[in-house]
Design a protein around this motif. Structure first.
Motif, PDB file in Angstrom:
ATOM      1  N   CYS A   1       0.837  -1.249  -0.004  1.00 46.82           N
ATOM      2  CA  CYS A   1       0.061  -0.114  -0.077  1.00 46.82           C
ATOM      3  C   CYS A   1       0.843   1.304  -0.124  1.00 46.82           C
ATOM      4  O   CYS A   1       1.676   1.457   0.734  1.00 46.82           O
ATOM      5  CB  CYS A   1      -0.949   0.100   1.370  1.00 46.82           C
ATOM      6  SG  CYS A   1      -1.741   1.430   1.557  1.00 46.82           S
TER       7      CYS A   1
ATOM      8  N   ALA B   1       0.233   4.120   0.910  1.00 46.68           N
ATOM      9  CA  ALA B   1      -0.036   5.083   2.052  1.00 46.68           C
ATOM     10  C   ALA B   1       0.441   4.541   3.253  1.00 46.68           C
ATOM     11  O   ALA B   1       1.388   5.359   4.053  1.00 46.68           O
ATOM     12  CB  ALA B   1      -1.548   5.417   2.328  1.00 46.68           C
ATOM     13  N   CYS B   2       0.347   3.242   3.662  1.00 44.12           N
ATOM     14  CA  CYS B   2       0.728   2.849   4.973  1.00 44.12           C
ATOM     15  C   CYS B   2       1.703   1.780   4.790  1.00 44.12           C
ATOM     16  O   CYS B   2       2.551   1.756   5.991  1.00 44.12           O
ATOM     17  CB  CYS B   2      -0.477   1.977   5.503  1.00 44.12           C
ATOM     18  SG  CYS B   2      -1.020   0.695   5.011  1.00 44.12           S
TER      19      CYS B   2
ATOM     20  N   HIS C   1      -8.429  -2.099   3.918  1.00 42.48           N
ATOM     21  CA  HIS C   1      -8.008  -1.896   2.473  1.00 42.48           C
ATOM     22  C   HIS C   1      -9.110  -1.856   1.738  1.00 42.48           C
ATOM     23  O   HIS C   1      -9.546  -3.379   1.759  1.00 42.48           O
ATOM     24  CB  HIS C   1      -6.667  -2.246   2.073  1.00 42.48           C
ATOM     25  CG  HIS C   1      -5.280  -1.925   2.906  1.00 42.48           C
ATOM     26  ND1 HIS C   1      -4.754  -2.310   3.884  1.00 42.48           N
ATOM     27  CD2 HIS C   1      -4.806  -0.510   2.530  1.00 42.48           C
ATOM     28  CE1 HIS C   1      -3.934  -1.378   4.283  1.00 42.48           C
ATOM     29  NE2 HIS C   1      -3.821  -0.574   3.352  1.00 42.48           N
TER      30      HIS C   1
ATOM     31  N   CYS D   1      -7.333   3.274   2.105  1.00 41.47           N
ATOM     32  CA  CYS D   1      -6.413   2.764   3.230  1.00 41.47           C
ATOM     33  C   CYS D   1      -6.697   3.182   4.719  1.00 41.47           C
ATOM     34  O   CYS D   1      -7.038   4.527   4.628  1.00 41.47           O
ATOM     35  CB  CYS D   1      -4.885   3.083   2.875  1.00 41.47           C
ATOM     36  SG  CYS D   1      -3.766   2.807   4.462  1.00 41.47           S
TER      37      CYS D   1
HETATM   38 ZN   LIG Z   1      -2.621   1.180   3.540  1.00 37.82          ZN
END
Ligand SMILES: [Zn+2]
Length: 611
Positions: free
Chosen positions: A351, A353-354, A560, A581
């Motif tokens: 991911c 984002a994370c 997610h 996310c």
């Molecule tokens: Zn994420």
């Protein structure tokens, strides 16, 4: 419950009273005494003075496409244009639309407002004017019904439609038929004219012992927003006596309950519709999340998380506005510190984002064996398509596959050869085979016998070169080649991939249950090689095979959720590329705030002490 308590009802009541007496009375129950006061023409005309505001165009646009709400989940979505320059892998949202556009199959969306040669009146007409209009269209059979349908289609102002009804009612010879009433009701529901809807409901109730389900659907929709929303529950019961109510029927009743803070009732209705195996609409799902925002209630929270797990189980991909509601709800849970981000996932499955890794697309040995057995049984041996081949050919093919060591790649020769229309078919096939053979891959090319005849498209020496680099099996020209492709690929094992642009939808449909179909789709996405370009230098570029699974997933501390962007059209066999996310932020109790930061799998300090 009292009906007609407000001045609004006067208009419609007058009309109905009139028509009641003139045309409908013989088939009606005795009239409520209330109606008897209104039946002279003067009253009728007064009632049709243009007091209803006509919706402007922007309202029309927002009203009519609400049909989109009833589309089947996961089907192609006509929601505008996307950037055609973006390159899409085979299964990515928008790819199919992009391909069809390239092939010139995209005819564009039909206009919502067809060019009506008839100019609908924009103001209420009097009887004489309607007489004239009818005269002008005298070739039309049933002018009244025809013009009313056009008004509904064009979302005409309500008072114009009313003036038509008044005129019809005035002509004693003409009954205000059921269809005319229902079309008028449709218009009222489009325009959320609750007062009129309630009046019409009363009329219909008095005139007909029961209605057909379409009329109930309209009434449920029309009443669920109003103070009379509980009536829509009674109507739902009536629908149940005729057919299974639709997901929209339930959705409307649930909306009515939620709007009036009847949470338990809403959830009961939700469970009931799941019991009928109805899939709620996105709007229904979204309402639950919207209503629960900021509410501190563990039971409610678990119900909402169950919705997300339902989406996972049914491999459903939400639309953008739904995930926005989900994000807002998570972030509103008191004391839980959820943070949502709209993001993408890297090729590796991480991911953006994370930094967490998403679930792998790879099938476990148990899953693989299960799927292989199902496909062998239901698609290959059970399918009519495979029966197009002779038992002798099938036996010959099975022995051929058994004689060879497992293949690395199985190629649908005919499909590949047609990839570039301007290049000779045998040359295209040879290019692909040569390119893959250079990587020391064990290849199988499936073809048809006609490819060996030595024609302008199929040069003999090129086909001989193909046979030197790959094992080849040529079927009868009439045989279906997909099952051959699936058989060899599955027989070779979990590592084996196959090349075709065909999406194998027919075969997926042969599979007996949803679980197997999902497994097949997962296997397909992890094993099918699509080609994205074929350059002048004859290099074929393959699309990357996804390594991660695209479905709603959770680790408890994170969620997610893949979703469809508003402006991207996605076909049912493609998967979205955008994700929501959601992660819980963790706090260092001593100092500073911890957060999951971009591209990292570990917790990292955002403020406070350095790592
Ligand atoms: Zn994420």
């Amino acid at each position: 419950m009292t009906f007609f308590p407000h001045p609004y009802w006067q208009g419609l009541r007058v009309l109905w009273t009139h028509s009641w007496h003139c045309a409908l009375a013989p088939r009606c129950r005795p009239l409520p005494p209330l109606f008897s006061r209104f039946h002279c023409y003067k009253e009728v005309h007064r009632a049709f003075s243009p007091t209803t505001s006509s919706p402007d165009n922007s309202e029309r646009v927002s009203l009519l496409p609400s049909k989109a709400n009833s589309r089947k989940i996961g089907e192609g979505k006509g929601r505008g244009k996307h950037n055609p320059s973006v390159s899409h892998p085979l299964f990515s949202a928008g790819a199919a639309k992009n391909r069809s556009r390239k092939l010139g199959q995209d005819k564009g969306q039909a206009s919502i407002y067809p060019d009506d040669s008839v100019l609908l009146p924009t103001k209420p007409l009097n009887s004489e004017e309607w007489d004239n209009m009818k005269d002008k269209w005298k070739t039309r059979k049933n002018f009244e019904s025809w013009i009313m349908k056009k008004m509904v289609k064009n979302n005409s102002p309500l008072d114009v439609a009313k003036s038509l009804l008044a005129w019809v009612a005035k002509r004693n010879s003409s009954d205000l038929g059921y269809n005319l009433l229902i079309n008028y009701l449709t218009l009222c529901v489009y325009q959320k004219q609750t007062a009129e809807i309630i009046d019409l409901y009363k009329i219909l109730k008095a005139k007909y012992r029961c209605l057909e389900s379409g009329a109930y659907t309209l009434l449920i929709r029309g009443l669920s927003h109003s103070d009379h929303w509980r009536e829509s529950l009674l109507l739902l019961e009536k629908v149940k006596k005729i057919i299974t109510p639709s997901k929209t029927n339930y959705g409307d009743c649930i909306q009515g309950a939620l709007l009036h803070q009847e949470m338990d009732l809403a959830w009961d209705l939700y469970q009931e519709m799941l019991g009928y195996a109805l899939t709620p609409t996105w709007n229904t799902f979204q309402l639950f999340f919207d209503t629960a925002k900021g509410v501190n209630d563990d039971q409610l929270k678990n119900k909402l998380l169950d919705i997300l797990l339902y989406l996972r189980d049914h491999q459903m991909y939400p639309e953008e506005s739904f995930v926005q509601s989900v994000k807002a709800w998570f972030e509103s849970i008191p004391g839980e510190r959820w943070k949502g981000q709209f993001t993408t996932v890297q090729k590796s499955g991480q991911c953006s984002a994370c930094g967490k890794n998403l679930e792998s697309l790879h099938l476990s040995p148990e899953e693989y064996d299960f799927l292989k057995e199902k496909i062998m049984k239901d698609v290959i041996e059970g399918s009519d398509q495979f029966r197009k081949t002779s038992p002798e050919e099938l036996e010959k093919y099975k022995n051929f596959v058994k004689r060879h060591p497992p293949f690395d790649i199985v190629i649908d020769g005919l499909n590949v050869a047609n990839m570039k229309s301007k290049v000779r078919q045998s040359l295209t096939l040879l290019n692909m085979v040569t390119q893959l053979a250079q990587k020391n891959l064990r290849l199988l090319v499936l073809g048809r016998k006609h490819m060996l005849y030595g024609t302008a498209n199929w040069r003999k020496h090129e086909m001989e070169a193909v046979q030197k680099n790959a094992a080849c099996f040529f079927t009868e020209n009439t045989s279906e080649d997909d099952p051959f492709l699936l058989y060899a690929t599955l027989h070779s094992g979990n590592h084996c991939k196959f090349v075709t642009q065909d999406l194998l939808r027919d075969h997926k449909a042969c599979l007996p249950d949803a679980l197997t179909r999902r497994l097949f789709f997962r296997w397909q996405r992890g094993h099918q090689l699509g080609f994205s370009s074929y350059s002048a230098g004859n290099r074929i570029v393959f699309q990357p095979v996804l390594s991660y699974d695209t479905l709603v997933q959770t680790t408890g501390d994170s969620w997610h959720i893949p979703y469809d962007e508003n402006l991207v059209e996605r076909y049912s066999y493609e998967v979205p590329t955008k994700w929501l996310c959601l992660c819980r932020e963790h706090e260092d109790r001593r100092r500073g705030k911890w957060a999951l930061t971009k591209g990292q799998n570990k917790l990292k300090l955002v403020t406070g002490i350095e790592e």
